[in-house]
Design an enzyme around this catalytic site. Sequence first.
Site, PDB file in Angstrom:
ATOM      1  N   LYS A 287      -3.468  22.679  15.442  1.00  0.00           N
ATOM      2  CA  LYS A 287      -3.136  23.672  16.345  1.00  0.00           C
ATOM      3  C   LYS A 287      -4.061  23.967  17.528  1.00  0.00           C
ATOM      4  O   LYS A 287      -4.256  24.921  17.818  1.00  0.00           O
ATOM      5  CB  LYS A 287      -2.912  25.112  15.761  1.00  0.00           C
ATOM      6  CG  LYS A 287      -1.585  24.719  14.733  1.00  0.00           C
ATOM      7  CD  LYS A 287      -1.267  25.918  14.151  1.00  0.00           C
ATOM      8  CE  LYS A 287      -2.058  26.327  12.701  1.00  0.00           C
ATOM      9  NZ  LYS A 287      -1.734  27.584  12.181  1.00  0.00           N
TER      10      LYS A 287
ATOM     11  N   ASP B 298      -1.175  31.276   5.977  1.00  0.00           N
ATOM     12  CA  ASP B 298      -0.211  32.205   6.344  1.00  0.00           C
ATOM     13  C   ASP B 298       1.417  32.120   5.610  1.00  0.00           C
ATOM     14  O   ASP B 298       2.088  33.278   5.564  1.00  0.00           O
ATOM     15  CB  ASP B 298      -0.111  32.399   7.911  1.00  0.00           C
ATOM     16  CG  ASP B 298       0.454  31.203   8.662  1.00  0.00           C
ATOM     17  OD1 ASP B 298       0.409  29.996   7.889  1.00  0.00           O
ATOM     18  OD2 ASP B 298       0.673  31.268   9.739  1.00  0.00           O
TER      19      ASP B 298
END
Length: 507
Positions: free
Chosen positions: A213, A249
Amino acid sequence: MEIVAAADSDERGLSLLKVVTVLQKVVVFVHSFTINKLRKHTSQISSTAGTSTMPDMREEDISTKVQEICQSLILGEELMREVCDRMEEEINKGLSKDTNPEATVKCFPTYVRDLPNGKENGRFLALDLGGTNFRVLLIELGDKCSMDSRIYAVPQPIMVGPGDGLFDHIAECMASFIKERDLGDEILPLGFTFSFPCKQEGLTKARLACWTKGFRCAGVEGNDVVELLKQAISRRGDVKIKICAVLNDTTGTLMSCAWKNHNCRIGLIVGTGTNACYMEKLEKVELWDEDRNDPPQVIINTEWGAFGDSGCIDFIRTEYDNNIDRESINPGRQLYEKMISGMYMGEIARQVLVHLVSQGLLFGGYSSDILLEKGSFFTKYISEIESDKVGDYNNCRNILEELGFNDATDADCANVRYVCTCVSRRAAYLAAAGVAVLLNRINEESVTVAVDGSVYRFHPHFHNLMVEQISHLIKPGIKFDLMLSEDGSGRGAALVAAVATRIAAIR
Ligand SMILES: Nc1ncnc2c1ncn2[C@@H]1O[C@H](COP(=O)(O)OP(=O)(O)OP(=O)(O)O)[C@@H](O)[C@H]1O
């Protein structure tokens, strides 16, 4: 003499320029005339065919050529089933001891063995690093959950600088949060949501496998991120906390939803990246080498973003996917993620649009400079364009103006929207394939999937597209629902810390 000659050649140049401009106009006119004829022809073909695979738009507005070019983005049932089979194989490889070292879908056990019972309470701190922003949160669990949080930017140089710089930045943000709220005297339990692929070696030990990312901080891969955080905190010496858990997450999302929904077994993220976790029976987790006492289960962080890195989904990848991968900071890695998540969807659409322009199928064959810039077509544009009502191109026109196209025709808008629809539908279907595989593995009668991430949250059709596709791919008799999970990275982190404390107290 020389001067006259120069003036002469200037004049000749000017006349030549005028001729070229007139010729260009003629070409544009003939071109748009041909395209319009072609569109009329296509609309006849489509209406006689009488089928539409894009219920939210009028396919007859799209030229055959555009449809042909976008065909590679459309995944039919057979391809979807093949994707599922390969995902299933990759998950099995990840879970098995012998094959895990080469597996791309790593299936890391998270050490979270239990779900919340809804009675968790207390005050917790949470750190959330893993995408666009970094957050510090103060969470109070009780009958209800209250939360106070602050978002801090992670400047680009820190995202790709030395690891110590990143952890010093995190510690500094945390220190200022604690100071602002006057929490200095309390030693609060902390859950650290760190959403990058990590091999966990305990509830408070996670070695970063690889950055994703857009992050690439030196000296972190292979190291325990909790230890790096502790070192940064001790370098400052002004923060007192007790790190109780490090999580991803997806785990936070699952825990946050499971707090009140006891059917929840899967956590899914479709945001900057994509990933999923699910509750697996320990007997299927060969990798697990800790105790197998009750409860005989553990949450598995699949890290499915890397699905396809072995080449096993090359059969559905397109030239646009290859371009995006080649130009990324991690070529050859996270290939499934690059077809699904918010960091890439807009860029996929842009690549297709640029190709259509180059084929003379959009904007009269003329691009704008902005469209030619990498990253100029944001993923949120896809949501906005697809939020226009059928036949209305309000958002689309505004976005095209932002991109430098002031005279887009209705046909241009229809084509742009069609491209967006193909890209988002493919992303939703691929995410659905992964969820279907997990639902089939869990094989319980009724399962709730907790979902978070801006793509799922804001795209107008993502939820429905996923539901439609999952329904096709799961075993008969399984019921499921997709539920937006509020704030997994904050509340979920607090819940992991709380459940860990509860289990530690029992043992
Ligand atoms: N309205 C929107 N529609 C679709 N995508 C969007 C929208 N707004 C933002 N995005 C995309 O969502 C991504 C950010 O997702 P999110 O807000 O869930 O971030 P994150 O929590 O940092 O990511 P992750 O959960 O993957 O770690 C960005 O890539 C952005 O392009």
